[in-house]
Write an enzyme that holds these catalytic residues in place. Structure first.
Site, short mmCIF file in Angstrom:
data_model
loop_
_atom_site.label_atom_id
_atom_site.label_comp_id
_atom_site.label_asym_id
_atom_site.label_seq_id
_atom_site.Cartn_x
_atom_site.Cartn_y
_atom_site.Cartn_z
N CYS A 146 20.88 8.76 -0.69
CA CYS A 146 20.46 7.41 -1.07
C CYS A 146 21.48 6.75 -2.00
O CYS A 146 21.93 7.37 -2.96
CB CYS A 146 19.09 7.48 -1.75
SG CYS A 146 18.45 5.84 -2.16
N CYS A 173 18.63 6.25 -9.18
CA CYS A 173 17.41 6.61 -9.94
C CYS A 173 17.64 8.01 -10.57
O CYS A 173 17.80 9.00 -9.85
CB CYS A 173 16.20 6.63 -9.03
SG CYS A 173 16.05 5.12 -8.05
N CYS A 226 15.88 11.41 -9.43
CA CYS A 226 15.63 11.67 -8.00
C CYS A 226 16.63 12.64 -7.35
O CYS A 226 17.85 12.46 -7.46
CB CYS A 226 15.62 10.34 -7.24
SG CYS A 226 15.17 10.55 -5.51
N CYS A 263 1.72 8.86 4.34
CA CYS A 263 2.77 8.02 3.74
C CYS A 263 4.15 8.48 4.20
O CYS A 263 4.52 9.65 4.01
CB CYS A 263 2.67 8.09 2.22
SG CYS A 263 3.92 7.07 1.41
N CYS A 321 0.87 4.31 5.14
CA CYS A 321 1.62 3.84 3.96
C CYS A 321 3.09 4.12 4.24
O CYS A 321 3.42 5.11 4.92
CB CYS A 321 1.16 4.61 2.72
SG CYS A 321 2.08 4.15 1.23
N CYS A 352 0.86 -0.19 -3.23
CA CYS A 352 0.76 1.08 -3.96
C CYS A 352 1.91 1.05 -4.95
O CYS A 352 3.08 1.05 -4.54
CB CYS A 352 0.90 2.24 -2.98
SG CYS A 352 1.04 3.86 -3.78
N ARG A 365 -3.86 7.53 -8.52
CA ARG A 365 -3.48 8.81 -7.89
C ARG A 365 -2.79 9.72 -8.90
O ARG A 365 -1.79 9.33 -9.51
CB ARG A 365 -2.58 8.59 -6.68
CG ARG A 365 -2.20 9.91 -5.99
CD ARG A 365 -1.45 9.73 -4.68
NE ARG A 365 -2.11 8.79 -3.83
CZ ARG A 365 -1.59 7.63 -3.44
NH1 ARG A 365 -0.38 7.30 -3.82
NH2 ARG A 365 -2.26 6.81 -2.67
#
Ligand code: SAM
Ligand code: DTB
Ligand code: SF4
Length: 344
Positions: free
Chosen positions: A68, A72, A75, A112, A143, A203, A276
């Site tokens: 990616c 972040c 991650c 998801c 999702c 979400c 959640r």
């Protein structure tokens, strides 16, 4: 009556339209209530809006892992860091659909699909839309979390049958720049607006345990609770340790009581949102999870892995929910043999 008994003002949030004008002083006051009063208030709000003995069970699949371009700092899938995760291409639709069918049979009510993209390319979105429609046809809520979306991409996903779009704010506005530099908080808020305008449910939540202060956790809840509409789902992730990422240097696993307090404040500030208890359950005792459910958490991810990190084994979750008398879709899960039989 003791002075610490919750005030009628606060309990009045159990009825009527959710508020979207929370102040820092109110968030602090809730968080700092004596524990029993905070639990009482959170339970009152929870019971006014949900069955307190039910949790939602969602299942996750990484349909495109690693490589990616975003940075972040928590991650495993960022190409900026040297982690153990290998980049893969977008998964074949048939494999995704078969995985969703198994997740449904194992007791998931929502599926998801997550991709490690800054944003989807239109040709990739064609394939994701195909997956979404097929997963929806299995009777699952759908999702997706694919990074930033244009308004047109959000509409295409909606038209394909997508119910929810997951896109997190991750942390407070003040702490955000310590964790991510390649995507601004405003970029995220814009994507959330595009999802909403397309008719998707939202979400949106974040992570704790990255070295932020309690005030940042409350700042994140205020950001969520003062949005034009509350997210229908609010995932609270506790950072799942990943080697090789910058957050390793600042990570600080939250005090369990602080986690319960935060869940309770989320429940009170966003009374109609599903909260959640997301990543990080692998580190939590049964007792801590039980307290989080009492505080108003009413959704979990099931399955032994999340995207690239561990989650509790489904047998442990089934046993825990059973001992707590909590109902879920796990109660009607098929055994693997029944599942194969049903597919034939
Ligand atoms: N790439 C997409 C994006 O970020 O928009 C979707 C996938 S991303 C993995 C979804 C969310 O998972 C992140 O926003 C973050 O809140 C959470 N997350 C990622 N890595 C995590 C970790 N190691 N521990 C806990 N939560 C994590
Ligand atoms: C969310 O807030 N948590 C999920 C989901 N949205 C996509 C992801 C958790 C990922 C945990 C780290 C991993 O397994 O790589
Ligand atoms: Fe990429 Fe999402 Fe990981 Fe950020 S959280 S690096 S956007 S996969």
């Amino acid at each position: 009556m003791s002075q610490s008994t919750p005030s009628n003002d606060r309990v009045s949030h159990t009825r009527g339209e959710p508020r979207r004008n929370w102040t820092r002083a109110e968030a602090d006051a809730l968080y700092n209530l004596p524990f029993a009063d905070l639990m009482f208030e959170a339970q009152s709000v929870h019971r006014a809006n949900f069955d307190p003995n039910h949790v939602e069970t969602a299942s996750l699949l990484s349909i495109k892992t690693g490589g990616c371009p975003e940075d972040c700092g928590y991650c495993s899938q960022s190409a900026h860091y040297d982690t153990d995760v290998k980049a893969t291409k977008l998964m074949d639709s048939k494999v995704v659909i078969e995985t969703a069918r198994r997740a449904r049979d194992a007791g998931a009510s929502r599926f998801c699909m997550a991709a490690a993209w800054r944003n989807p390319k239109d040709k990739d979105l064609d394939r994701v839309c195909e997956m979404v429609s097929a997963v929806k046809d299995l009777g699952l809520e759908t999702c997706a979390t694919l990074g930033m979306l244009t308004p047109q991409q959000a509409e295409r996903l909606h038209d394909a049958g997508l119910d929810f779009y997951n896109h997190n704010v991750d942390t407070s506005p003040e702490f955000y720049g310590n964790i991510i530099t390649t995507r601004t908080l405003q970029d995220r808020i814009d994507t959330l607006a595009h999802a909403r305008e397309a008719g998707l449910k939202v979400c949106c939540g974040g992570i704790i345990g990255m070295g932020e202060q309690v005030e940042d956790r409350l700042g994140m809840l205020m950001l969520l609770a003062n949005m034009p509409a509350h997210p229908e789902s609010v995932p609270i992730n506790m950072w799942n340790e990943v080697k090789g990422v910058p957050v390793n240097k600042t990570a600080d696993r939250p005090d369990p009581i602080a986690l319960v307090r935060m869940i309770a404040v989320a429940r009170i500030m966003m009374p109609k949102s599903v909260v959640r208890l997301s990543a990080g359950r692998q580190y939590m005792t049964d007792e801590l999870q039980a307290l989080c459910f009492v505080a108003g958490a009413n959704s979990i991810f099931i399955g032994d892995v999340l995207l690239t990190t561990k989650n509790p084994q489904t047998d442990r979750d089934t046993d825990l929910l059973h001992r707590l008398g909590i109902k879920s879709q796990l109660d009607v899960a098929r055994t693997p043999a029944q599942s194969v039989q049903a597919a034939e």
